[in-house]
Design an enzyme around this catalytic site. Structure first.
Site, PDB file in Angstrom:
ATOM      1  N   TRP A 143       3.742   6.386  13.932  1.00 16.25           N
ATOM      2  CA  TRP A 143       4.674   5.783  12.966  1.00 16.25           C
ATOM      3  C   TRP A 143       6.025   6.362  13.326  1.00 16.25           C
ATOM      4  O   TRP A 143       6.252   7.564  13.177  1.00 16.25           O
ATOM      5  CB  TRP A 143       4.240   6.172  11.559  1.00 16.25           C
ATOM      6  CG  TRP A 143       4.881   5.412  10.449  1.00 16.25           C
ATOM      7  CD1 TRP A 143       4.542   4.168  10.000  1.00 16.25           C
ATOM      8  CD2 TRP A 143       5.936   5.860   9.598  1.00 16.25           C
ATOM      9  NE1 TRP A 143       5.327   3.823   8.936  1.00 16.25           N
ATOM     10  CE2 TRP A 143       6.202   4.845   8.662  1.00 16.25           C
ATOM     11  CE3 TRP A 143       6.692   7.029   9.535  1.00 16.25           C
ATOM     12  CZ2 TRP A 143       7.168   4.953   7.686  1.00 16.25           C
ATOM     13  CZ3 TRP A 143       7.668   7.131   8.562  1.00 16.25           C
ATOM     14  CH2 TRP A 143       7.898   6.095   7.648  1.00 16.25           C
ATOM     15  N   LYS A 194       4.609  -1.987  -7.151  1.00 12.81           N
ATOM     16  CA  LYS A 194       3.497  -2.699  -6.503  1.00 12.81           C
ATOM     17  C   LYS A 194       3.998  -4.022  -5.922  1.00 12.81           C
ATOM     18  O   LYS A 194       3.669  -4.381  -4.800  1.00 12.81           O
ATOM     19  CB  LYS A 194       2.447  -2.957  -7.570  1.00 12.81           C
ATOM     20  CG  LYS A 194       1.022  -2.742  -7.342  1.00 12.81           C
ATOM     21  CD  LYS A 194       0.438  -1.418  -7.045  1.00 12.81           C
ATOM     22  CE  LYS A 194       1.261  -0.428  -6.328  1.00 12.81           C
ATOM     23  NZ  LYS A 194       0.787   0.901  -6.253  1.00 12.81           N
ATOM     24  N   CYS A 228       1.321   8.637  11.079  1.00  8.73           N
ATOM     25  CA  CYS A 228       0.638   8.953  12.338  1.00  8.73           C
ATOM     26  C   CYS A 228      -0.783   9.456  12.119  1.00  8.73           C
ATOM     27  O   CYS A 228      -1.062  10.163  11.163  1.00  8.73           O
ATOM     28  CB  CYS A 228       1.398  10.038  13.082  1.00  8.73           C
ATOM     29  SG  CYS A 228       3.096   9.641  13.413  1.00  8.73           S
ATOM     30  N   GLU A 233       5.679   0.959 -12.293  1.00  6.48           N
ATOM     31  CA  GLU A 233       4.579   0.872 -11.325  1.00  6.48           C
ATOM     32  C   GLU A 233       4.328  -0.593 -10.938  1.00  6.48           C
ATOM     33  O   GLU A 233       4.067  -0.898  -9.773  1.00  6.48           O
ATOM     34  CB  GLU A 233       3.328   1.536 -11.915  1.00  6.48           C
ATOM     35  CG  GLU A 233       2.061   1.422 -11.099  1.00  6.48           C
ATOM     36  CD  GLU A 233       2.153   2.006  -9.696  1.00  6.48           C
ATOM     37  OE1 GLU A 233       3.131   2.717  -9.379  1.00  6.48           O
ATOM     38  OE2 GLU A 233       1.264   1.705  -8.890  1.00  6.48           O
ATOM     39  N   HIS A 288      22.470  -3.298 -21.220  1.00  5.33           N
ATOM     40  CA  HIS A 288      23.416  -2.410 -20.535  1.00  5.33           C
ATOM     41  C   HIS A 288      23.518  -2.729 -19.047  1.00  5.33           C
ATOM     42  O   HIS A 288      23.799  -1.845 -18.245  1.00  5.33           O
ATOM     43  CB  HIS A 288      23.008  -0.945 -20.757  1.00  5.33           C
ATOM     44  CG  HIS A 288      22.975  -0.575 -22.202  1.00  5.33           C
ATOM     45  ND1 HIS A 288      24.105  -0.489 -22.967  1.00  5.33           N
ATOM     46  CD2 HIS A 288      21.938  -0.312 -23.032  1.00  5.33           C
ATOM     47  CE1 HIS A 288      23.772  -0.171 -24.208  1.00  5.33           C
ATOM     48  NE2 HIS A 288      22.460  -0.071 -24.274  1.00  5.33           N
ATOM     49  N   LYS A 311       0.233   5.046   4.102  1.00  8.10           N
ATOM     50  CA  LYS A 311      -0.628   5.484   3.002  1.00  8.10           C
ATOM     51  C   LYS A 311      -0.387   6.935   2.669  1.00  8.10           C
ATOM     52  O   LYS A 311      -0.410   7.338   1.512  1.00  8.10           O
ATOM     53  CB  LYS A 311      -2.090   5.268   3.410  1.00  8.10           C
ATOM     54  CG  LYS A 311      -3.091   5.650   2.343  1.00  8.10           C
ATOM     55  CD  LYS A 311      -3.081   4.630   1.248  1.00  8.10           C
ATOM     56  CE  LYS A 311      -3.948   4.995   0.080  1.00  8.10           C
ATOM     57  NZ  LYS A 311      -3.561   4.233  -1.130  1.00  8.10           N
ATOM     58  N   GLU A 351       6.188  -3.392  -2.854  1.00 13.19           N
ATOM     59  CA  GLU A 351       5.422  -2.854  -1.720  1.00 13.19           C
ATOM     60  C   GLU A 351       4.710  -3.955  -0.954  1.00 13.19           C
ATOM     61  O   GLU A 351       4.729  -3.959   0.270  1.00 13.19           O
ATOM     62  CB  GLU A 351       4.360  -1.862  -2.219  1.00 13.19           C
ATOM     63  CG  GLU A 351       4.879  -0.493  -2.557  1.00 13.19           C
ATOM     64  CD  GLU A 351       3.778   0.426  -3.050  1.00 13.19           C
ATOM     65  OE1 GLU A 351       3.724   1.580  -2.607  1.00 13.19           O
ATOM     66  OE2 GLU A 351       2.954   0.008  -3.907  1.00 13.19           O
ATOM     67  N   ASN A 381       1.378  14.850  15.123  1.00  9.98           N
ATOM     68  CA  ASN A 381       1.860  14.325  13.840  1.00  9.98           C
ATOM     69  C   ASN A 381       2.866  15.317  13.293  1.00  9.98           C
ATOM     70  O   ASN A 381       2.665  16.522  13.402  1.00  9.98           O
ATOM     71  CB  ASN A 381       0.721  14.216  12.818  1.00  9.98           C
ATOM     72  CG  ASN A 381      -0.218  13.081  13.136  1.00  9.98           C
ATOM     73  OD1 ASN A 381      -0.014  12.335  14.076  1.00  9.98           O
ATOM     74  ND2 ASN A 381      -1.271  12.978  12.340  1.00  9.98           N
ATOM     75  N   GLY A 382       3.913  14.831  12.637  1.00 10.44           N
ATOM     76  CA  GLY A 382       4.894  15.732  12.034  1.00 10.44           C
ATOM     77  C   GLY A 382       6.247  15.584  12.705  1.00 10.44           C
ATOM     78  O   GLY A 382       6.501  14.609  13.422  1.00 10.44           O
ATOM     79  N   ARG A 423      -3.334   3.749   7.353  1.00 12.19           N
ATOM     80  CA  ARG A 423      -2.265   4.686   7.031  1.00 12.19           C
ATOM     81  C   ARG A 423      -0.884   4.177   7.451  1.00 12.19           C
ATOM     82  O   ARG A 423       0.117   4.730   7.038  1.00 12.19           O
ATOM     83  CB  ARG A 423      -2.527   6.024   7.737  1.00 12.19           C
ATOM     84  CG  ARG A 423      -3.761   6.721   7.225  1.00 12.19           C
ATOM     85  CD  ARG A 423      -4.186   7.811   8.151  1.00 12.19           C
ATOM     86  NE  ARG A 423      -3.190   8.852   8.235  1.00 12.19           N
ATOM     87  CZ  ARG A 423      -3.270  10.015   7.610  1.00 12.19           C
ATOM     88  NH1 ARG A 423      -4.295  10.273   6.848  1.00 12.19           N
ATOM     89  NH2 ARG A 423      -2.337  10.920   7.745  1.00 12.19           N
TER      90      ARG A 423
END
Ligand code: G6P
Length: 608
Positions: free
Chosen positions: A75, A486, A2, A482, A505, A603, A489, A99-100, A27
């Site tokens: 969001w 990526k 948000c 990473e 394994h 973000k 995402e 926001n929150g 974001r």
């Protein structure tokens, strides 16, 4: 996640609000809205699901013009993405954005329903709107009503409030979610991120936890949680000069990948002597306090967590200190054992990630020697609340998938490792070698970036794939993690990373001709072991894609292998990150996904 923008001025503020929302688009959000006060018709509210452009289209049909207003990108947390859940929420002449998360929203909602309030959304934010309205009906004093309502909220919030009875005032408050006040000439603004306001100001006041404020065209009054009048200093936004457009690049992510040589140079600027590191950048007593450190705990989320995992290999092998790395969402809720003289390191590109911030606050009572924040945003909550800070100088990162923020975090962590070796008097040669290796990074990365055309060709092989495995060993195992993160995402291909020794394994069962296996194969002490692991994949018909040191003889088809320059082992994880970033980017292009704003992701994750 948000975003909030607000403004009070002597001109129409709707264009400022919309430009602010556009700047916060990176974001991640699913709906947007504005509420603007107009003397003739009161508060005009326009909302739309989807992108900010949908809101602009809605505003073209129903204009909202005025000198006071608030705006929001939402969001979804409580209630699905839908226009009726989008902010602002209104009640009896007021409008708010938030926001929150309000944790006690359910109890408050029941009480307000009993008082006769009618809800039109499933959000926790509408609860706050009605709560302020109810307190206002009791006090007829908006500041008092705002304070009374804030006093009843449990959870995290950044809030902005306007009311038809006070068309000259913009109210705001923060607790657990970021909010800044921007200073203009003859106008004032608020935003959840200074980037939203760089078109109108580069002067900001950062609110502290529990602060609330009233803004007018002449400035602002700020009060702390005890309602005492406080001053928060004006700071100039240091990244204002950085270009926020994509320039010649198709996406922010690609631009940010190519900015890495410069970002790393900037991060190293002023931190290195000829053959040693300048520990004074941490503060005057840093040298002696760093020498006291006997243990290290690193806490972070997402990509920043992967940076911490790489650092563990460096810190334990070079500085000889035990180092534990953990995701913040787990760390903050468990019983931690903190040995004497332990340094807590939090890593975050934004400095506002809710779990990382909460972890730092939780750690304050756990008996750490000190806390150090490694962060890309100087004015962020994490930086302000840590004892020491090590700022990365990546510049604003707009692409949701972190690239230059990650490699600059690694640079900061290698600098820190070197500082620990230095203050512990362990090996001046090692210190000098690390300093030399760090200096070589920018030109080496320039060289690796020239591999883009070959990587573009490789990316086409992923067009019809649904899964991929990433393999690495030693400090390149977190680099494989990473790389896998990526890829998931931004291309939505399911990708997992394994320490290559774990292949037998379990994951080997997945390997067949439909499974691309991406491996990171620098020329280090584990290379022969890794080669055996890769043979196991080849023998089962797995499609191997290898990023390997140029000195290694390639057993397979040359087209499957991308060669990287041979470098000092210590900087190799940083270098091998670059082709994995480019691979994900080009796979996402092949897949046609929204590279800079991948679905469902944000973000800056300011709620837990
Ligand atoms: C989100 C972002 C990631 C980031 C993570 C941690 O998930 O999309 O790119 O790594 O948050 O963020 P931080 O700002 O704390 O590094």
């Amino acid at each position: 996640m948000c975003g909030i923008v607000g403004a009070v001025a002597q001109r129409n503020i709707t264009p400022i609000l919309l430009e602010g929302l556009r700047r916060l688009e990176y974001r991640g959000y699913d709906s947007a809205g504005v509420a603007v006060f107009d003397a003739d018709s009161g508060i005009q509210r326009v909302r739309a699901t989807g992108k900010v452009i949908e809101l602009e289209n809605a505003l073209a049909a129903t204009p909202a013009i005025g000198n006071l207003g608030i705006a929001h990108t939402r969001w979804a947390t409580h209630g699905k993405p839908a226009e009726h859940n989008a902010h602002p929420h209104v009640s009896q002449g007021l409008a708010i954005v938030h926001n929150g998360i309000i944790e006690n929203h359910s109890a408050l909602r029941h009480r307000l329903i009993d008082l006769g309030y009618v809800f039109t959304s499933e959000t926790d934010t509408e609860v706050v709107a009605h709560l302020i309205a109810w307190h206002y009906s009791q006090t007829r004093n908006l500041l008092q009503a705002f304070r009374n309502a804030l006093g009843e909220l449990h959870g995290a919030y950044a809030l902005a409030l306007i009311h038809e009875d006070e068309p000259q005032n913009l109210y705001c408050a923060r607790m657990g979610s970021p909010l800044v006040i921007g200073e203009g000439s003859g106008e004032s603004y608020i935003a959840s991120d200074p980037l939203a306001l760089l078109q109108v100001t580069d002067r900001f006041r950062y609110l502290d936890e529990g602060d609330h404020a009233r803004l007018t065209i002449d400035g602002c009054e700020i009060w702390d949680r005890e309602h005492a009048n406080v001053e928060r200093p004006v700071k100039r936004y240091e990244h204002a000069a950085h270009s926020l457009d994509k320039g010649e690049y198709r996406h922010y992510m690609l631009k940010e990948i190519f900015e890495q040589p410069e970002a790393i140079s900037n991060t190293l600027s002023g931190t290195l002597g000829d053959d040693h590191v300048l520990t004074a950048i941490l503060g005057p007593d840093a040298e002696s306090r760093l020498a006291q450190v006997q243990n290290i705990h690193i806490v972070a989320c997402g990509t920043s967590y992967h940076a911490g995992l790489v650092a563990r290999y460096w810190i334990e092998s070079q500085a000889g200190l035990p180092c534990q790395v953990e995701v913040a969402s787990e760390y903050r809720y468990r019983t931690v054992v903190v040995p004497a003289n332990t340094l807590l390191i939090t890593i975050s590109q934004s400095g506002e990630t809710a779990d990382t911030l909460a972890a730092l606050r939780f750690a304050k009572d756990q008996g750490y020697l000190a806390s150090l924040a490694i962060c890309n945003v100087a004015g962020s909550s994490l930086v302000r609340e840590a004892d020491w800070r090590l700022l990365t100088q990546a510049g604003p990162e707009i692409g949701v998938a972190s690239t230059k923020a990650f490699t600059t975090q690694l640079v900061a962590l290698l600098w820190l490792t070197t500082a620990l070796v230095q203050v512990r008097g362990l090996s001046p040669n090692q210190v000098a070698a690390n300093v030399a290796a760090l200096r070589q990074l920018p030109p080496l990365i320039e060289a690796v970036l020239t591999l883009e055309p070959a990587i573009t060709t490789l990316a086409e092989r992923f067009a019809n794939k649904h899964h991929a495995l990433f393999l690495g060993r030693g400090p390149h195992y977190p680099i494989a993690m990473e790389g896998a993160l990526k890829l998931k995402e931004i291309s939505y291909i399911h990708a997992e990373a394994y320490a290559a020794g774990e292949l037998k394994h379990g994951p080997l069962a997945l390997v067949d001709e439909d499974m691309p296996v991406v491996s990171v194969a620098p020329s280090d002490s584990l290379l022969e072991k890794l080669k055996s692991n890769l043979e196991e994949v080849r023998a089962r018909g797995g499609q191997l894609i290898t990023f390997a040191c140029e000195t290694i003889e390639q057993p397979g088809d040359d087209s499957d292998t991308i060669s990287l320059p041979q470098v000092d082992d210590i900087i190799s994880p940083i270098l091998y990150t670059i082709p994995l970033q480019l691979l994900s980017y080009h796979v996402a292009l092949v897949k046609g996904t929204d590279v800079d704003k991948p679905r469902n992701l944000a973000k800056s994750v300011t709620v837990e």
